[in-house]
Write a protein that holds these residues in place. Structure first.
Motif, short mmCIF file in Angstrom:
data_model
loop_
_atom_site.label_atom_id
_atom_site.label_comp_id
_atom_site.label_asym_id
_atom_site.label_seq_id
_atom_site.Cartn_x
_atom_site.Cartn_y
_atom_site.Cartn_z
N SER A 141 0.83 -1.20 0.00
CA SER A 141 0.00 0.00 0.00
C SER A 141 0.87 1.26 0.00
O SER A 141 0.35 2.37 0.00
CB SER A 141 -0.93 0.01 1.22
N ILE A 142 2.18 1.08 0.02
CA ILE A 142 3.09 2.21 0.15
C ILE A 142 3.30 2.90 -1.18
O ILE A 142 3.56 2.27 -2.20
CB ILE A 142 4.46 1.74 0.71
N ARG A 143 3.18 4.21 -1.17
CA ARG A 143 3.58 5.05 -2.29
C ARG A 143 4.92 5.68 -1.91
O ARG A 143 4.99 6.50 -0.98
CB ARG A 143 2.53 6.12 -2.57
N VAL A 197 -4.38 8.46 6.97
CA VAL A 197 -3.46 7.58 6.24
C VAL A 197 -4.05 7.12 4.91
O VAL A 197 -3.35 7.12 3.89
CB VAL A 197 -3.07 6.34 7.08
N VAL A 198 -5.32 6.73 4.89
CA VAL A 198 -5.88 6.08 3.71
C VAL A 198 -5.80 6.96 2.47
O VAL A 198 -5.71 6.45 1.34
CB VAL A 198 -7.33 5.61 3.99
N GLU A 199 -5.78 8.29 2.66
CA GLU A 199 -5.69 9.20 1.51
C GLU A 199 -4.28 9.27 0.93
O GLU A 199 -4.05 9.95 -0.07
CB GLU A 199 -6.18 10.60 1.90
N HIS A 200 -3.33 8.56 1.54
CA HIS A 200 -1.94 8.59 1.07
C HIS A 200 -1.46 7.27 0.50
O HIS A 200 -0.30 7.17 0.11
CB HIS A 200 -1.01 9.01 2.22
N PRO A 253 -6.52 2.10 -1.73
CA PRO A 253 -7.29 2.10 -0.49
C PRO A 253 -7.96 0.77 -0.18
O PRO A 253 -7.99 0.35 0.98
CB PRO A 253 -8.32 3.21 -0.73
N ALA A 254 -8.49 0.09 -1.18
CA ALA A 254 -9.17 -1.19 -0.93
C ALA A 254 -8.20 -2.22 -0.38
O ALA A 254 -8.50 -2.95 0.57
CB ALA A 254 -9.85 -1.68 -2.19
N SER A 255 -7.02 -2.30 -0.99
CA SER A 255 -6.00 -3.23 -0.52
C SER A 255 -5.55 -2.87 0.89
O SER A 255 -5.37 -3.73 1.76
CB SER A 255 -4.80 -3.22 -1.47
N THR A 287 -15.78 0.51 1.12
CA THR A 287 -14.48 -0.16 1.12
C THR A 287 -14.33 -1.02 2.38
O THR A 287 -13.83 -2.16 2.31
CB THR A 287 -13.35 0.88 1.06
N LEU A 288 -14.78 -0.52 3.50
CA LEU A 288 -14.73 -1.30 4.73
C LEU A 288 -15.64 -2.53 4.64
O LEU A 288 -15.27 -3.63 5.06
CB LEU A 288 -15.14 -0.42 5.91
#
Length: 240
Positions: A5-7, A132-135, A139-141, A200-201
């Motif tokens: 999930s890391i950018r 965090v999720v906006e970064h 997001p789904a993963s 998503t949740l």
């Protein structure tokens, strides 16, 4: 191999802020302003979910907590003071080093890990991922990874900017434009509405049990509200 999930560009951006993360007037000043409001919601969610009282000084005693995207420990340290055995994980090694140093100076035993949450083992009674999720890359993963780390009777708490013109104006145009938040911190295309995050949740097998907004007013500053148009928090549990 776990999904990532890391950018990398996001990790580098936040890692560059490590030096003054704990300075309430530094590059993370807005997080310092947000943190008491977020903590208020987290504490209320803890008491409701685990049946503890607001009078309990250490309601998380005997419980484990995972703070994902922990930065240098703004949330992890209060969770430890509430009695939890805390693990903090962040994609930026510079932030993890700063977190370890500050926790040591504060006399707190917190386990900090640099890397990807999908590569962690174990389950946690409380999982948090605030702003965090906006970064993340997907997001789904990312939410699936959070769900994988949640104990069967655990509690997940997330927060994120709302996907509204008002949020874009205050968060990006004004806050970033005037230097209250470092430029380039947010990408409006990554913002999620409460419905999008809720869906998503749900896809990850979780149910939202509470949603509150973080609003801003001239007289009250940042505060918990029913207004979800700026920023919001959700508490979620495994679907029954």
């Amino acid at each position: 191999m776990a999904e990532t999930s890391i950018r990398p560009e996001e990790a580098a951006h936040f890692g560059a802020m490590a030096g003054d993360w704990w300075d309430p007037k530094g590059s993370s000043a807005m997080l310092h302003r947000l943190n008491p409001v977020r903590l208020g919601f987290v504490r209320q969610a803890i008491d409701r979910h685990f049946g503890t009282s607001e009078r309990d000084l250490r309601p998380l005693t005997g419980k484990s907590a995972l703070d994902v995207g922990c930065g240098a420990g703004l949330l992890a340290e209060p969770l430890a003071r509430l009695g939890a055995a805390v693990t903090g994980i962040d994609a930026a090694p510079e932030l993890i080093e700063a977190a370890r140093t500050h926790a040591g100076e504060s006399g707190l035993a917190i386990r900090y890990v640099a890397g990807e949450v999908g590569r962690l083992d174990g389950a946690f009674d409380l999982v948090t991922a605030l702003e965090v999720v906006e970064h993340v890359a997907d997001p789904a993963s990312f939410v699936r990874q959070l769900a994988d780390r949640l104990a069967p009777d655990g509690l997940l708490v997330m927060s994120t900017p709302a996907r509204t013109p008002w949020s874009r104006l205050l968060t990006i145009t004004l806050a970033e434009g005037t230097g209250q938040i470092p430029r380039g911190t947010h990408d409006y295309d990554q913002f999620l509405s409460p419905d999008q995050l809720g869906e998503t949740l749900a896809q990850a097998g979780l149910t939202v049990v509470e949603t509150r907004g973080i609003a801003f007013g001239p007289g009250k500053g940042l505060h918990l509200s029913d207004d979800l148009s700026l920023n919001y928090l959700v508490a979620a549990v495994r679907a029954g």
